[in-house]
Scaffold this motif. Structure first.
Motif, mmCIF file in Angstrom:
data_model
loop_
_atom_site.group_PDB
_atom_site.id
_atom_site.type_symbol
_atom_site.label_atom_id
_atom_site.label_comp_id
_atom_site.label_asym_id
_atom_site.label_seq_id
_atom_site.Cartn_x
_atom_site.Cartn_y
_atom_site.Cartn_z
ATOM 1 N N PRO A 1 0.807 -1.220 0.000
ATOM 2 C CA PRO A 1 0.000 0.000 0.000
ATOM 3 C C PRO A 1 0.842 1.272 0.000
ATOM 4 O O PRO A 1 0.307 2.374 0.018
ATOM 5 N N ASP B 1 -1.706 4.201 -1.383
ATOM 6 C CA ASP B 1 -3.023 3.849 -1.899
ATOM 7 C C ASP B 1 -3.387 2.496 -1.314
ATOM 8 O O ASP B 1 -2.516 1.787 -0.799
ATOM 9 N N SER C 1 -3.341 -1.106 -5.770
ATOM 10 C CA SER C 1 -3.637 0.049 -6.616
ATOM 11 C C SER C 1 -2.563 0.321 -7.654
ATOM 12 O O SER C 1 -2.823 0.993 -8.655
ATOM 13 N N LEU D 1 1.333 3.759 -11.674
ATOM 14 C CA LEU D 1 0.755 4.220 -10.416
ATOM 15 C C LEU D 1 0.098 5.570 -10.626
ATOM 16 O O LEU D 1 0.560 6.388 -11.430
ATOM 17 N N ARG E 1 -2.019 11.096 -7.130
ATOM 18 C CA ARG E 1 -3.167 11.582 -6.360
ATOM 19 C C ARG E 1 -2.974 13.055 -5.974
ATOM 20 O O ARG E 1 -1.858 13.573 -6.016
ATOM 21 N N ASP F 1 -9.075 1.391 -13.810
ATOM 22 C CA ASP F 1 -8.566 0.503 -12.766
ATOM 23 C C ASP F 1 -7.766 1.251 -11.705
ATOM 24 O O ASP F 1 -7.443 0.687 -10.658
ATOM 25 N N LEU F 2 -7.431 2.505 -11.970
ATOM 26 C CA LEU F 2 -6.728 3.336 -10.988
ATOM 27 C C LEU F 2 -7.701 4.157 -10.143
ATOM 28 O O LEU F 2 -7.282 4.874 -9.240
ATOM 29 N N THR F 3 -8.992 4.049 -10.439
ATOM 30 C CA THR F 3 -10.007 4.798 -9.699
ATOM 31 C C THR F 3 -10.143 4.251 -8.281
ATOM 32 O O THR F 3 -10.255 3.036 -8.087
ATOM 33 N N VAL F 4 -10.119 5.138 -7.292
ATOM 34 C CA VAL F 4 -10.288 4.758 -5.886
ATOM 35 C C VAL F 4 -11.349 5.659 -5.271
ATOM 36 O O VAL F 4 -11.320 6.883 -5.459
ATOM 37 N N ARG G 1 -11.183 9.279 -10.181
ATOM 38 C CA ARG G 1 -10.253 8.911 -11.248
ATOM 39 C C ARG G 1 -9.062 9.860 -11.205
ATOM 40 O O ARG G 1 -9.230 11.075 -11.119
ATOM 41 N N TYR H 1 -8.437 11.842 -2.499
ATOM 42 C CA TYR H 1 -8.470 11.411 -3.894
ATOM 43 C C TYR H 1 -9.086 12.466 -4.789
ATOM 44 O O TYR H 1 -9.107 12.337 -5.966
#
Length: 202
Positions: free
Chosen positions: A38, A58, A62, A73, A76, A124-127, A131, A202
């Motif tokens: 992480p 993250d 991630s 990566l 953010r 797939d990088l959205t948390v 985005r 984010y």
């Protein structure tokens, strides 16, 4: 000391095994460690060689592995200085140190980075529904494990060795002193920083 020969008079050459541990690709073991990390440290340098190391955190998993030679990566929201990002624009060479909580060994990756503002993998990088605006794509040139000695010496994962947090200054106190802020208290700064940390991750 100015030459490697002088240096090697003090520190002997490593065994060939130490050189051979660089596999220069993301194998199954590296994929597993990256998926469980992480927290990664990103090292960059500008065109003049001035260096910067930036912590990146993250949820584990991630950092995306695209194939055996590429990972990506997200960038953010931060302080908007863009130190790492600006460095990559002028000098693509980067170093990554992946840390897995409770594990004393670390994964080291060196390679060439490019900045990406859009690609299919951005979903797939959205948390937490956010985005990223930018991502750092790294083409792996070196990859190897780093031994446990530094973490063992530091006792990093042993809570009983940690200092009492109350004995350390808060970021608000540090910011007040470093910036010479007279009209606001350290407590007020800390409240503002806590709110920003909670609402602007984010």
């Amino acid at each position: 000391m100015r030459t490697e020969a002088e240096l090697r008079e003090i520190v002997q050459e490593p065994s060939q095994t130490i050189w051979d541990k660089d596999i220069a690709r993301i194998d199954e073991h590296a994929r597993t460690l990256i998926a469980h990390s992480p927290f990664v440290l990103l090292a960059t340098a500008n065109s003049e060689g001035t260096c910067d190391v930036s912590p990146r955190g993250d949820p584990a998993g991630s950092v995306l592995v695209l194939d055996d030679h590429r990972l990506v990566l997200a960038d953010r929201p931060g302080n908007h200085r863009l130190d790492s990002i600006r460095n990559v624009l002028h000098n693509p060479h980067v170093g990554l140190l992946f840390i897995v909580p409770g594990m004393n060994e670390t994964l080291r990756v060196n390679g060439r980075a490019t900045l990406v503002s859009d690609a299919p993998f951005f979903e797939d990088l959205t948390v937490q529904g956010k985005r990223p605006r930018l991502a750092i794509l790294v083409e792996v040139e070196e990859l190897y494990m780093h031994c446990a000695k530094a973490f063992l010496r530091s006792s990093l994962w042993r809570p009983e060795t940690w200092p009492d947090r109350g004995s350390l200054p808060t970021l608000g106190r540090i910011a007040k002193d470093h910036l010479g802020l007279k009209e606001i208290s350290a407590e007020e700064i800390d409240k503002g920083l806590d709110l920003d940390a909670e609402t602007n991750q984010y």
